[in-house]
Design an enzyme around this catalytic site. Structure first.
Site, PDB file in Angstrom:
ATOM      1  N   ASN A  72      12.839   8.969  70.407  1.00 23.57           N
ATOM      2  CA  ASN A  72      13.168   8.275  69.169  1.00 23.57           C
ATOM      3  C   ASN A  72      13.945   9.236  68.277  1.00 23.57           C
ATOM      4  O   ASN A  72      14.188  10.394  68.651  1.00 23.57           O
ATOM      5  CB  ASN A  72      11.910   7.732  68.482  1.00 23.57           C
ATOM      6  CG  ASN A  72      10.910   8.829  68.119  1.00 23.57           C
ATOM      7  OD1 ASN A  72      11.279   9.963  67.795  1.00 23.57           O
ATOM      8  ND2 ASN A  72       9.626   8.497  68.189  1.00 23.57           N
ATOM      9  N   GLU A 109      12.130  12.537  67.387  1.00 21.01           N
ATOM     10  CA  GLU A 109      12.021  13.407  68.555  1.00 21.01           C
ATOM     11  C   GLU A 109      13.368  14.016  68.930  1.00 21.01           C
ATOM     12  O   GLU A 109      13.455  15.199  69.273  1.00 21.01           O
ATOM     13  CB  GLU A 109      11.465  12.616  69.737  1.00 21.01           C
ATOM     14  CG  GLU A 109      10.017  12.190  69.565  1.00 21.01           C
ATOM     15  CD  GLU A 109       9.586  11.117  70.548  1.00 21.01           C
ATOM     16  OE1 GLU A 109       8.360  10.941  70.729  1.00 21.01           O
ATOM     17  OE2 GLU A 109      10.467  10.443  71.118  1.00 21.01           O
ATOM     18  N   ASP A 139       7.019   2.808  74.679  1.00 19.97           N
ATOM     19  CA  ASP A 139       6.635   2.620  76.084  1.00 19.97           C
ATOM     20  C   ASP A 139       7.331   1.394  76.665  1.00 19.97           C
ATOM     21  O   ASP A 139       7.804   1.410  77.807  1.00 19.97           O
ATOM     22  CB  ASP A 139       5.114   2.442  76.203  1.00 19.97           C
ATOM     23  CG  ASP A 139       4.338   3.645  75.725  1.00 19.97           C
ATOM     24  OD1 ASP A 139       4.906   4.754  75.715  1.00 19.97           O
ATOM     25  OD2 ASP A 139       3.155   3.479  75.369  1.00 19.97           O
TER      26      ASP A 139
END
Length: 337
Positions: A207, A210, A284
């Site tokens: 993301n 990150e 996920d």
């Protein structure tokens, strides 16, 4: 690109076989009501009404693969405890092959307990051991996946790194090398600081937070249009140079997601979400659906569109919830690109 392109890709999902290697968890939800503040401290008192649990972390990616109609194989570790037994039971109930899941003595199953009241999360309690998993277990996992690749039994491998002690760069390097020989897609959902760069992955999906942390660049203007955001593009360029994946997919929350390629092509896909109740597990779902689309013959842009639609479904649910094939098919049928 047409709506029919996406539907054609979805029809191939049930042929895909995906191995998921990563940090497996059990997500526990304690649901209740708050009617008063504790006289002992200025905190709410939760009157518990029910407890629920579901697969989390890498296990949630496995579950998304299965609920999208594909064949999922799980590889990871659990503890020799009740939570670990529950993880195995949940995997089997979802039709996920757990033969590659090892119980490690004296190591608890990673468990996240969330206290919920009136649909809101009040507190999360984590029980975990993030020390490195013994190398003999790691070697078994790598060998098992490489055997599956060589025998032609899987079409893609997903690495899920939550920095809980399972993954090491050498594990990815060995599997990616073998996967490239057999033209098998490899994907990484990374955790900043968790791994040294591993070159040659098909795609990486951080993301925005990150991605900036991995590139060691400070994010001072997160609200800038991603199409013209020079810092975001610098981050992408640095990660492409460091990791050398074929593609880099950065999820941008309300701004959708941005797809960067080594040929310098960039595609920004606006968010499709109309309602957002809970983003737990949305990453996920993106990783699972994007990988499945690539393994089913989609080009990277079409795969990103499908993943974006999948994310729009799960963020409208409360808790760590997967997406089901019929839900994704319905949203692809209803919306024009």
């Amino acid at each position: 690109m047409t709506k029919q392109n996406e539907l054609n890709i979805l029809e191939n999902f049930n042929r895909a076989r995906v191995a998921v290697l990563g940090d497996m968890m059990l997500d526990v939800y304690i649901w209740g009501q708050v009617n008063r503040i504790s006289p002992e401290a200025p905190v709410p008192v939760v009157s518990v009404k029910k407890r629920t649990s579901c697969l989390g972390g890498a296990a949630n990616v496995m579950r998304n693969i299965a609920t999208l109609g594909a064949h999922a194989e799980g590889f990871g570790v659990i503890g020799s405890d009740e939570a670990g037994q529950q993880v195995i039971a949940e995997l089997e109930n979802a039709g996920i092959l757990p033969d590659g899941v090892f119980a490690v003595p004296d190591r608890p199953t990673t468990e996240k307990r969330r206290i919920m009241a009136s649909g809101q999360q009040l507190l999360r309690i984590d029980e975990e051991n993030i020390s490195p998993v013994p190398d003999d277990i790691r070697r078994k996992l790598v060998n098992n996946i490489i055997d599956r690749i060589r025998s032609g039994k899987i079409d893609a491998v997903i690495f899920e790194d939550y920095a809980k002690g399972l993954l090491a760069s050498w594990m990815l390097e060995e599997i990616v090398l073998e996967a490239k020989k057999h033209k098998i897609a490899t994907a990484l959902d990374p955790k900043p600081g968790g791994l040294e760069p591993v070159k040659g992955l098909t795609f990486i999906k951080p993301n925005r937070l990150e991605a900036f942390a991995m590139a060691k660049i400070q994010d001072k203007n997160p609200g800038v249009d991603p199409v013209t955001d020079p810092v975001l593009h610098s981050v992408a360029s640095r990660l492409l140079d460091m990791w050398e994946p074929e593609h880099l997919l950065i999820s941008l929350a309300s701004q959708g997601m941005a797809l960067f390629s080594r040929d310098k092509a960039t595609e920004v896909i606006p968010t499709r979400a109309r309602e957002v109740f809970d983003v737990s597990g949305a990453g996920d779902t993106v990783t699972a659906s994007y990988t499945l689309a690539i393994a089913s013959g989609a080009d990277p842009v079409t795969a990103a569109e499908i993943a974006n639609r999948a994310a729009s479904v799960v963020v409208a649910k409360v808790g760590t919830a997967p997406i089901y094939y019929n839900e994704l098919k319905k949203v692809c049928e209803q919306e024009d690109i």
